[in-house]
Design a protein around this motif. Structure first.
Motif, PDB file in Angstrom:
ATOM      1  N   ILE A  72       0.771  -1.231  -0.032  1.00 47.00           N
ATOM      2  CA  ILE A  72      -0.013   0.061  -0.113  1.00 47.00           C
ATOM      3  C   ILE A  72       0.983   1.195  -0.081  1.00 47.00           C
ATOM      4  N   GLY A  73       0.933   1.795  -0.971  1.00 42.83           N
ATOM      5  CA  GLY A  73       1.507   3.330  -1.269  1.00 42.83           C
ATOM      6  C   GLY A  73       1.506   4.282  -0.001  1.00 42.83           C
ATOM      7  N   ALA A  74       2.411   4.906   0.332  1.00 45.08           N
ATOM      8  CA  ALA A  74       2.348   5.963   1.603  1.00 45.08           C
ATOM      9  C   ALA A  74       1.095   6.752   1.159  1.00 45.08           C
ATOM     10  N   LEU A  75       0.923   7.429   0.152  1.00 42.92           N
ATOM     11  CA  LEU A  75       0.132   8.436  -0.183  1.00 42.92           C
ATOM     12  C   LEU A  75      -1.424   8.025  -0.608  1.00 42.92           C
ATOM     13  N   THR A  76      -1.619   6.515  -0.541  1.00 40.05           N
ATOM     14  CA  THR A  76      -3.029   6.252  -0.645  1.00 40.05           C
ATOM     15  C   THR A  76      -3.889   6.814   0.445  1.00 40.05           C
ATOM     16  N   ARG A  77      -5.011   7.459  -0.211  1.00 39.30           N
ATOM     17  CA  ARG A  77      -5.894   8.157   0.948  1.00 39.30           C
ATOM     18  C   ARG A  77      -7.021   7.002   1.506  1.00 39.30           C
ATOM     19  N   HIS A  78      -7.350   7.664   2.627  1.00 36.31           N
ATOM     20  CA  HIS A  78      -8.075   6.426   3.383  1.00 36.31           C
ATOM     21  C   HIS A  78      -9.407   6.415   2.522  1.00 36.31           C
ATOM     22  N   LEU A  79      -9.782   7.313   1.655  1.00 37.72           N
ATOM     23  CA  LEU A  79     -11.120   6.973   1.123  1.00 37.72           C
ATOM     24  C   LEU A  79     -10.798   5.897   0.023  1.00 37.72           C
ATOM     25  N   ASP A  80      -9.570   6.078  -0.666  1.00 40.14           N
ATOM     26  CA  ASP A  80      -9.226   5.074  -1.715  1.00 40.14           C
ATOM     27  C   ASP A  80      -9.583   3.410  -1.187  1.00 40.14           C
ATOM     28  N   LEU A  81      -8.875   3.594   0.205  1.00 40.30           N
ATOM     29  CA  LEU A  81      -9.099   2.184   0.737  1.00 40.30           C
ATOM     30  C   LEU A  81     -10.309   1.995   1.199  1.00 40.30           C
ATOM     31  N   GLU A  82     -11.227   3.097   1.561  1.00 34.36           N
ATOM     32  CA  GLU A  82     -12.639   2.377   1.695  1.00 34.36           C
ATOM     33  C   GLU A  82     -13.400   2.016   0.477  1.00 34.36           C
ATOM     34  N   ARG A  83     -12.847   2.492  -0.343  1.00 40.08           N
ATOM     35  CA  ARG A  83     -13.605   2.098  -1.914  1.00 40.08           C
ATOM     36  C   ARG A  83     -13.060   1.288  -2.760  1.00 40.08           C
ATOM     37  N   CYS A  84     -11.685   0.550  -2.014  1.00 41.73           N
ATOM     38  CA  CYS A  84     -10.700  -0.343  -3.116  1.00 41.73           C
ATOM     39  C   CYS A  84     -11.776  -1.478  -3.344  1.00 41.73           C
ATOM     40  N   ARG A  85     -11.151  -2.174  -4.482  1.00 37.30           N
ATOM     41  CA  ARG A  85     -11.774  -3.226  -4.899  1.00 37.30           C
ATOM     42  C   ARG A  85     -11.301  -4.544  -4.735  1.00 37.30           C
ATOM     43  N   LEU A  86     -10.218  -4.422  -3.700  1.00 35.99           N
ATOM     44  CA  LEU A  86      -9.316  -5.787  -3.468  1.00 35.99           C
ATOM     45  C   LEU A  86     -10.341  -6.682  -3.173  1.00 35.99           C
ATOM     46  N   ALA A  87     -10.169  -8.121  -3.697  1.00 29.81           N
ATOM     47  CA  ALA A  87     -10.957  -9.117  -3.402  1.00 29.81           C
ATOM     48  C   ALA A  87     -10.512  -9.716  -2.158  1.00 29.81           C
ATOM     49  N   GLY A  88     -11.191 -10.688  -1.470  1.00 28.53           N
ATOM     50  CA  GLY A  88     -10.645 -11.403  -0.304  1.00 28.53           C
ATOM     51  C   GLY A  88     -10.756 -10.954   0.901  1.00 28.53           C
ATOM     52  N   PRO A  89     -10.611 -11.370   1.739  1.00 29.38           N
ATOM     53  CA  PRO A  89     -10.674 -10.908   3.544  1.00 29.38           C
ATOM     54  C   PRO A  89      -9.760  -9.637   3.618  1.00 29.38           C
TER      55      PRO A  89
END
Ligand SMILES: Cc1cc2nc3c(=O)[nH]c(=O)nc-3n(C[C@H](O)[C@H](O)[C@H](O)COP(=O)(O)OP(=O)(O)OC[C@H]3O[C@@H](n4cnc5c(N)ncnc54)[C@H](O)[C@@H]3O)c2cc1C
Length: 284
Positions: A72-89
């Motif tokens: 996870i890149g340091a500048l990834t925003r919290h909102l990007d992670l809330e909306r991320c589409r990464l599958a799985g647990p």
């Protein structure tokens, strides 16, 4: 309140950022989303002479998924992670954790790396990095190094990062489909930092728990794994009885601090209630 006066440098590349850190030493501070640093400066609790703005370094933003891990890149925003589409647990855990970070404007600007570097003991990304034994990548003018979570978080707002180091990414294991995960928190108001937070990731096969990971936030000077709970969960049926025993054990051996948000006893009770709740709600 307004901050003390400061100089401003905008880094156009990672080498430019590390060169500036090298040049300014203790007097230079990285500016990422500014959601923790600027309030501290406004209250004059931090008075850096120079801010090194890394906000334009697009290479430091986003997720890079490998075969068995995700960076996870340091500048990834919290909102990007809330909306991320990464599958799985792991995707489930990222989305569930991000939803607890502050308010929408904070999630829009604040960054994953800023949160990990800031090292608040109840910050969701510090907990996740601890829960999954993540590895922090730090780069300076002298080179690059990896710092394991257990060595990274030293105490409140203090990490193993040197003043000349830039945090560029955190690498976490991709959790297999056999994992069940959950986050449970209690905050006085929606959007506040949690008083106590709990994160769990456990493998479950044929109704039996295998590997168990439990992280507690808000009970010590950094996020901590509850080895007491993990020891009780591993190898036992995934049942209400096991979950209650693990939650009771975690609470019994926890020695949380007392502050204006709650007494030690209150926090211990939150550990018991929130851990049982998280274990009962674990999902794929
Ligand atoms: C009202 C409010 C509520 C909040 N609630 C929560 C919450 O519930 N959970 C939570 O986790 N957070 C919460 N936060 C904090 C928020 O998540 C911040 O975004 C985060 O802690 C810091 O990220 P940032 O990008 O804003 O970092 P900044 O504020 O820019 O920087 C924070 C610190 O980290 C250093 N830094 C930043 N990036 C790097 C880097 N790449 N390398 C080296 N050093 C770096 C800076 O120099 C500074 O010392 C809240 C903040 C506010 C104002």
């Amino acid at each position: 309140m307004k901050p003390a006066s400061f100089a401003y440098v905008r880094a156009e590349s990672v080498p430019e950022a590390t060169a500036a850190l090298d040049r300014f030493g203790e007097e230079g501070k990285i500016l990422a989303g500014g959601q923790s640093l600027l309030p501290l400066m406004n209250f004059r609790l931090a008075r850096p002479e120079t801010l090194i703005d890394i906000g334009g370094l697009r290479d430091l933003s986003g997720l890079r998924a490998g075969a068995d891990q995700v960076s996870i890149g340091a500048l990834t925003r919290h909102l990007d992670l809330e909306r991320c589409r990464l599958a799985g647990p792991l995707g489930t855990l990222l989305r569930a954790s991000a939803a607890h970070v502050g308010h929408l404007p904070i999630r829009t600007r604040g960054t994953f790396g800023g949160s990990v570097a800031h090292a608040d003991p109840t910050a969701e990304w510090c907990m996740l990095t601890t829960l999954l034994d993540g590895s922090v990548t730090a780069i300076s003018a002298a080179g690059e190094r990896q710092i394991l979570a257990q060595d990274f978080f030293e105490t409140v707002f203090t990490t193993a990062l040197r003043p000349d180091e830039l945090l560029t990414e955190v690498t976490l294991p991709l959790l297999g489909e056999e994992y069940r995960v959950a986050v449970a928190e209690f905050a006085r108001r929606a959007g506040d930092f949690a008083v106590v937070a709990v994160m769990v990731a456990c493998t479950v096969q044929d109704g039996v728990l295998g590997e168990a990971r439990v992280c507690l936030g808000g009970v010590a000077d950094r996020p901590v794994r509850s080895r007491a709970a993990e020891g009780i969960l591993a190898g036992q049926p995934a049942s209400a009885k096991t979950f209650t025993a693990a939650a009771d054990a975690a609470a019994a051996v926890t020695s949380p601090p007392a502050d204006i948000h709650g007494s030690a006893e209150y926090r211990r009770d939150l550990v018991r209630v929130l851990l049982r709740r998280a274990l009962e709600r674990m999902g794929p």
